[in-house]
Scaffold this motif. Sequence first.
Motif, PDB file in Angstrom:
ATOM      1  N   LYS A  44       0.832  -1.211   0.000  1.00 45.33           N
ATOM      2  CA  LYS A  44       0.000   0.000   0.000  1.00 45.33           C
ATOM      3  C   LYS A  44       0.862   1.255   0.000  1.00 45.33           C
ATOM      4  O   LYS A  44       0.418   2.309  -0.474  1.00 45.33           O
ATOM      5  CB  LYS A  44      -0.960  -0.022   1.196  1.00 45.33           C
ATOM      6  CG  LYS A  44      -2.075  -1.044   0.995  1.00 45.33           C
ATOM      7  CD  LYS A  44      -3.078  -1.066   2.120  1.00 45.33           C
ATOM      8  CE  LYS A  44      -4.190  -2.051   1.791  1.00 45.33           C
ATOM      9  NZ  LYS A  44      -5.202  -2.164   2.827  1.00 45.33           N
ATOM     10  N   MET A 103      -4.584  -3.772  -9.403  1.00 45.41           N
ATOM     11  CA  MET A 103      -4.434  -4.353  -8.070  1.00 45.41           C
ATOM     12  C   MET A 103      -5.556  -5.345  -7.789  1.00 45.41           C
ATOM     13  O   MET A 103      -6.740  -5.034  -7.978  1.00 45.41           O
ATOM     14  CB  MET A 103      -4.469  -3.206  -7.037  1.00 45.41           C
ATOM     15  CG  MET A 103      -4.659  -3.644  -5.621  1.00 45.41           C
ATOM     16  SD  MET A 103      -3.117  -3.643  -4.712  1.00 45.41           S
ATOM     17  CE  MET A 103      -3.625  -4.379  -3.171  1.00 45.41           C
ATOM     18  N   PHE A 163      -7.236  -7.084  -4.789  1.00 47.47           N
ATOM     19  CA  PHE A 163      -7.299  -6.989  -3.325  1.00 47.47           C
ATOM     20  C   PHE A 163      -7.631  -8.348  -2.704  1.00 47.47           C
ATOM     21  O   PHE A 163      -8.285  -9.186  -3.329  1.00 47.47           O
ATOM     22  CB  PHE A 163      -8.353  -5.954  -2.907  1.00 47.47           C
ATOM     23  CG  PHE A 163      -7.895  -4.536  -3.103  1.00 47.47           C
ATOM     24  CD1 PHE A 163      -7.276  -3.838  -2.079  1.00 47.47           C
ATOM     25  CD2 PHE A 163      -8.056  -3.898  -4.323  1.00 47.47           C
ATOM     26  CE1 PHE A 163      -6.836  -2.548  -2.266  1.00 47.47           C
ATOM     27  CE2 PHE A 163      -7.623  -2.598  -4.519  1.00 47.47           C
ATOM     28  CZ  PHE A 163      -7.009  -1.916  -3.476  1.00 47.47           C
ATOM     29  N   ALA A 212     -12.633  -6.637  -2.997  1.00 42.04           N
ATOM     30  CA  ALA A 212     -12.949  -5.191  -2.962  1.00 42.04           C
ATOM     31  C   ALA A 212     -13.778  -4.759  -4.171  1.00 42.04           C
ATOM     32  O   ALA A 212     -13.595  -3.672  -4.713  1.00 42.04           O
ATOM     33  CB  ALA A 212     -11.669  -4.351  -2.849  1.00 42.04           C
ATOM     34  N   LEU A 213     -14.698  -5.634  -4.583  1.00 46.52           N
ATOM     35  CA  LEU A 213     -15.593  -5.247  -5.688  1.00 46.52           C
ATOM     36  C   LEU A 213     -16.651  -4.296  -5.151  1.00 46.52           C
ATOM     37  O   LEU A 213     -17.062  -4.406  -3.992  1.00 46.52           O
ATOM     38  CB  LEU A 213     -16.259  -6.495  -6.272  1.00 46.52           C
ATOM     39  CG  LEU A 213     -15.298  -7.493  -6.932  1.00 46.52           C
ATOM     40  CD1 LEU A 213     -16.024  -8.788  -7.280  1.00 46.52           C
ATOM     41  CD2 LEU A 213     -14.652  -6.893  -8.179  1.00 46.52           C
ATOM     42  N   PHE A 214     -17.094  -3.368  -5.995  1.00 46.50           N
ATOM     43  CA  PHE A 214     -18.096  -2.389  -5.555  1.00 46.50           C
ATOM     44  C   PHE A 214     -19.482  -3.044  -5.587  1.00 46.50           C
ATOM     45  O   PHE A 214     -19.978  -3.399  -6.654  1.00 46.50           O
ATOM     46  CB  PHE A 214     -18.057  -1.148  -6.448  1.00 46.50           C
ATOM     47  CG  PHE A 214     -16.679  -0.538  -6.524  1.00 46.50           C
ATOM     48  CD1 PHE A 214     -15.997  -0.192  -5.367  1.00 46.50           C
ATOM     49  CD2 PHE A 214     -16.054  -0.332  -7.740  1.00 46.50           C
ATOM     50  CE1 PHE A 214     -14.718   0.340  -5.423  1.00 46.50           C
ATOM     51  CE2 PHE A 214     -14.780   0.210  -7.806  1.00 46.50           C
ATOM     52  CZ  PHE A 214     -14.112   0.544  -6.638  1.00 46.50           C
ATOM     53  N   ARG A 261     -10.784  -7.083 -13.216  1.00 48.27           N
ATOM     54  CA  ARG A 261     -10.729  -5.620 -13.035  1.00 48.27           C
ATOM     55  C   ARG A 261      -9.277  -5.138 -12.984  1.00 48.27           C
ATOM     56  O   ARG A 261      -8.946  -4.096 -13.538  1.00 48.27           O
ATOM     57  CB  ARG A 261     -11.462  -5.228 -11.744  1.00 48.27           C
ATOM     58  CG  ARG A 261     -11.508  -3.728 -11.529  1.00 48.27           C
ATOM     59  CD  ARG A 261     -12.349  -3.340 -10.329  1.00 48.27           C
ATOM     60  NE  ARG A 261     -11.730  -3.739  -9.068  1.00 48.27           N
ATOM     61  CZ  ARG A 261     -12.280  -3.533  -7.879  1.00 48.27           C
ATOM     62  NH1 ARG A 261     -13.476  -2.957  -7.793  1.00 48.27           N
ATOM     63  NH2 ARG A 261     -11.672  -3.908  -6.775  1.00 48.27           N
ATOM     64  N   ASP A 303      -2.698  -9.042  -3.687  1.00 46.56           N
ATOM     65  CA  ASP A 303      -2.655  -9.101  -2.229  1.00 46.56           C
ATOM     66  C   ASP A 303      -3.355 -10.381  -1.779  1.00 46.56           C
ATOM     67  O   ASP A 303      -4.582 -10.489  -1.899  1.00 46.56           O
ATOM     68  CB  ASP A 303      -3.359  -7.856  -1.651  1.00 46.56           C
ATOM     69  CG  ASP A 303      -3.263  -7.787  -0.139  1.00 46.56           C
ATOM     70  OD1 ASP A 303      -2.653  -8.692   0.465  1.00 46.56           O
ATOM     71  OD2 ASP A 303      -3.810  -6.832   0.440  1.00 46.56           O
TER      72      ASP A 303
END
Lengths: 248, 258
Positions: free
Chosen positions: A45, A79, A81, A85-87, A149, A161
């Motif tokens: 990060k 990146m 995650f 960390a999908l919206f 993505r 990550d």
Amino acid sequence: MIELRGLHKSFGQNNVLAGVDLSIERGKSMVIIGGSGTGKSVLLKSILGLITPDQGQILVDGQDVTQADRDAFLARFGMLFQGGALFDSLPVWQNIAFRLMRGSLKRPKDEARDIAIEKLRRVGLKSDVADRFPAELSGGMQKRVSLARAIAAEPEIIFFDEPTTGLDPIMSGVINDLIREIVVDMGATAMTITHDMTSVRTIADDIAMLHAGRIQWTGPVGDMDQSGDRYIDQFINGRAEGPIEAIR
Amino acid sequence: MTGALGALGSAVLAMLASIGRVVIFAANTVKHLALHPFYPREFFQALVQIGWLSLPVVGLTAFFTGGALALQIYAGGARFSAEAVVPSIVAIGMVRELGPVLGGLMVAARVASSIAAEIGTMKVTEQIDALVTLSTDPMKYLTLPRVLAATLSLPILVAVGDAIGIFGGFLVGVNRLDFNSAAYLKNTVDFLETADVVSGMVKGAVFGFIVALMGCYHGMNSGRGAQGVGRATKSAVVAASVLILGANYILTEVFFTS
């Protein structure tokens, strides 16, 4: 090339990074290993500017990241995650095409959707997933969408990550193979943080072990088993006894 | 004694630091209003969520408050034979004070909590970090649309709430208190001034700003896990409610005593 010089970061009394020096060659896949809480995510990060280091320098292709144009700098990165960390509020295809629908990489909606569907296929998912929402997908599918993505804008540098956390061994193998294929196909520079040794052996060209805020050992993945370093031996063999204290 | 003073000093410093952080957050939000890009889709979604979908709760609150106010003023006014003031006091009370304050508090409960929970969850699941890595400023994408939508929609909600509240008072006045309907309406219209309505709508705009700002601020600063998000949600509602009541007093001083 990514170069870290004397990177320090503390949170209160906790010295997480205590002088990290590391180089990642262009087009190489570097895997950072280390126990939980050793600062692997903080390191990653810090490079992306999500955390500001207390001290030290981060250079990408010789340029200090603090001097770089932020948008142009981030446009070079993708990146994946840990949790995806999908919206939640956007359908899958808009998650994948997020960067392609805004900012400097913006393009017509239809074109962005076509690219999203192509990337879905690239990660082994069918186009019927495109209009579903992230909450409707399994953990493995969410990871694949997140991978799609990460590669949607054809980044030069991709960060992963803990890509296999929370997945079963078979799905972990699928994701590892996908990451390896994609990194090789795209010729991207990759940096992965993980403690999954199967991932390490599948994904890595080089590895670096983070311990006590510093790089304990770094070298080609092929040398890992004969490193002669007691710390890395203990880690890769998963031994409770050794120089790294295990809290029971 | 020294320990107690030290603890008091630490608490005051922590409070001042919190105020400083909120002020900087508010200034940043306002600054982003002038900066490119603007996300119209997110703005219109926020407008629907905050403005349109709050209408039932604000309307019901206003309706029952207007009715209760009419009963209270009638009972109180009867003590000195002033029952006739019911229409004018209901109108002025709703428009100047109860419409904006109760509307603001109801929206604080409904909207500040949902914004804080949504953004807090986005934070703990790294969606905010993901936005940054996708070259999108969370202040522009998440905070500004919500704050702008709340600031613009609250005055309209307040105006609609005022009308519904006055209508609630009218129904009670005519059906329960035997007022003549034409006389009730005439009294209402005669006593209301434009400044009463405008002051209430300005209060609404300020309260809308406070509600969305507190939701976004506490969401963005949420702690980890379910407990962190829960605490952020609670803090957003409490802070928004207290700030609304404080701002209401200050605005009333500014509008009606100067």
